[in-house]
Design a protein around this motif. Structure first.
Motif, PDB file in Angstrom:
ATOM      1  N   ALA A 165       1.593  10.927 -10.034  1.00 57.23           N
ATOM      2  CA  ALA A 165       1.606  11.246  -8.604  1.00 57.23           C
ATOM      3  C   ALA A 165       0.908  10.115  -7.858  1.00 57.23           C
ATOM      4  O   ALA A 165      -0.094   9.574  -8.334  1.00 57.23           O
ATOM      5  CB  ALA A 165       0.900  12.567  -8.334  1.00 57.23           C
ATOM      6  N   PRO A 166       1.413   9.723  -6.699  1.00 64.64           N
ATOM      7  CA  PRO A 166       0.822   8.592  -5.968  1.00 64.64           C
ATOM      8  C   PRO A 166      -0.620   8.853  -5.549  1.00 64.64           C
ATOM      9  O   PRO A 166      -1.012   9.997  -5.272  1.00 64.64           O
ATOM     10  CB  PRO A 166       1.732   8.453  -4.752  1.00 64.64           C
ATOM     11  CG  PRO A 166       2.272   9.830  -4.548  1.00 64.64           C
ATOM     12  CD  PRO A 166       2.509  10.351  -5.939  1.00 64.64           C
ATOM     13  N   GLN A 167      -1.400   7.791  -5.476  1.00 67.22           N
ATOM     14  CA  GLN A 167      -2.798   7.932  -5.071  1.00 67.22           C
ATOM     15  C   GLN A 167      -2.928   8.254  -3.590  1.00 67.22           C
ATOM     16  O   GLN A 167      -3.847   8.966  -3.183  1.00 67.22           O
ATOM     17  CB  GLN A 167      -3.564   6.644  -5.381  1.00 67.22           C
ATOM     18  CG  GLN A 167      -5.076   6.770  -5.251  1.00 67.22           C
ATOM     19  CD  GLN A 167      -5.676   7.797  -6.202  1.00 67.22           C
ATOM     20  OE1 GLN A 167      -5.196   7.967  -7.323  1.00 67.22           O
ATOM     21  NE2 GLN A 167      -6.723   8.493  -5.756  1.00 67.22           N
ATOM     22  N   PHE A 168      -1.987   7.746  -2.786  1.00 68.88           N
ATOM     23  CA  PHE A 168      -2.042   7.981  -1.338  1.00 68.88           C
ATOM     24  C   PHE A 168      -0.688   8.430  -0.804  1.00 68.88           C
ATOM     25  O   PHE A 168       0.356   7.983  -1.286  1.00 68.88           O
ATOM     26  CB  PHE A 168      -2.451   6.702  -0.594  1.00 68.88           C
ATOM     27  CG  PHE A 168      -3.850   6.237  -0.885  1.00 68.88           C
ATOM     28  CD1 PHE A 168      -4.933   6.755  -0.192  1.00 68.88           C
ATOM     29  CD2 PHE A 168      -4.072   5.276  -1.864  1.00 68.88           C
ATOM     30  CE1 PHE A 168      -6.227   6.328  -0.464  1.00 68.88           C
ATOM     31  CE2 PHE A 168      -5.357   4.838  -2.143  1.00 68.88           C
ATOM     32  CZ  PHE A 168      -6.442   5.364  -1.454  1.00 68.88           C
ATOM     33  N   VAL A 169      -0.730   9.302   0.196  1.00 61.73           N
ATOM     34  CA  VAL A 169       0.468   9.637   0.966  1.00 61.73           C
ATOM     35  C   VAL A 169       0.093   9.460   2.436  1.00 61.73           C
ATOM     36  O   VAL A 169      -1.033   9.755   2.841  1.00 61.73           O
ATOM     37  CB  VAL A 169       0.969  11.074   0.706  1.00 61.73           C
ATOM     38  CG1 VAL A 169       1.480  11.206  -0.712  1.00 61.73           C
ATOM     39  CG2 VAL A 169      -0.118  12.099   0.995  1.00 61.73           C
ATOM     40  N   GLN A 170       1.046   8.934   3.203  1.00 57.74           N
ATOM     41  CA  GLN A 170       0.785   8.670   4.624  1.00 57.74           C
ATOM     42  C   GLN A 170       1.932   9.234   5.451  1.00 57.74           C
ATOM     43  O   GLN A 170       3.094   8.867   5.266  1.00 57.74           O
ATOM     44  CB  GLN A 170       0.642   7.164   4.863  1.00 57.74           C
ATOM     45  CG  GLN A 170      -0.485   6.531   4.045  1.00 57.74           C
ATOM     46  CD  GLN A 170      -0.663   5.045   4.326  1.00 57.74           C
ATOM     47  OE1 GLN A 170       0.080   4.448   5.095  1.00 57.74           O
ATOM     48  NE2 GLN A 170      -1.681   4.446   3.712  1.00 57.74           N
TER      49      GLN A 170
END
Length: 222
Positions: A165-170
């Motif tokens: 899972a990605p470390q960041f979502v924006q």
């Protein structure tokens, strides 16, 4: 599903996909996007939606604004469902329907066809594969675009969950204060700063319960 530990995502692999998000609107943000949120009807809302707002109008937002089950509109573009939207844009825009289609082909591209957001948990679906993570607010960043308008990127960081899972979502949805999103553009990946520079690929999501025809109506009506 492969979420690489790099910045690039887009309509590529899930991991690569995770880095390509929305601010791509940056250049054309004011715009080629044919949709507006239901709340953007009065003058102030329209002004803010177009990216003209004062710093004092910006407020923090929680994941409550984006709860639900969301579908990517990329498949609707590639299968021709959104053709009426491209034709509608061409009637008053600066591109032909084919040129708009090519523009959105880059902007919408992603292999993450569905995203579920429940509480602080994101589940990213790519075909029959899925990865999940718990996310917490990491503030927001204000971006200034080439045309002089601005946008706010609301950022959330993974605090636990699947390694892929990605470390960041924006999030970028044209709003600068708490409101229920009608659609959103999402960027994701492992490099927070690099994601803020992404302005050509912005996977876009609408409620999963909407049919293709309903999404077309939404886009054209705005």
């Amino acid at each position: 599903m492969n979420f690489p530990h790099s910045r690039r995502m887009g309509g590529i692999a899930l991991g690569a996909l995770l880095a390509l998000g929305q601010p791509a609107l940056a250049e054309d943000k004011s715009h080629d996007h044919a949709h507006e949120h239901e709340h953007a009807h009065d003058a102030d809302s329209k002004r803010i939606y177009d990216g003209y707002f004062e710093d004092h109008e910006i407020q923090t937002r929680s994941l409550e604004d984006w709860q639900g089950d969301w579908q990517s509109v990329y498949p609707l573009l590639t299968d021709g469902t959104l053709a009426p939207v491209m034709e509608h844009k061409a009637e008053s825009g600066s591109k032909t329907a084919e040129e708009y289609t090519a523009y959105y082909e880059i902007g919408y591209k992603t292999d993450v066809d569905r995203i579920e957001i429940s509480g602080d948990v994101f589940t990213f679906h790519s075909g029959d594969q899925a990865v999940s993570g718990h996310y917490a607010s990491d503030g927001y960043e204000v971006l200034t675009y080439a045309k002089g308008n601005r946008g706010v990127r609301y950022i959330f960081e993974k605090i636990e969950g699947d390694a892929e899972a990605p470390q960041f979502v924006q999030f970028s949805d044209h709003a600068v204060a708490p409101t229920d999103a009608g659609h959103f553009h999402l960027y994701w990946g492992d490099d927070r700063a690099a994601l803020l520079e992404e302005v050509t690929n912005w996977p876009t999501y609408y409620p999963a319960e909407l049919s293709g025809a309903e999404i077309v109506d939404e886009m054209i009506s705005h």
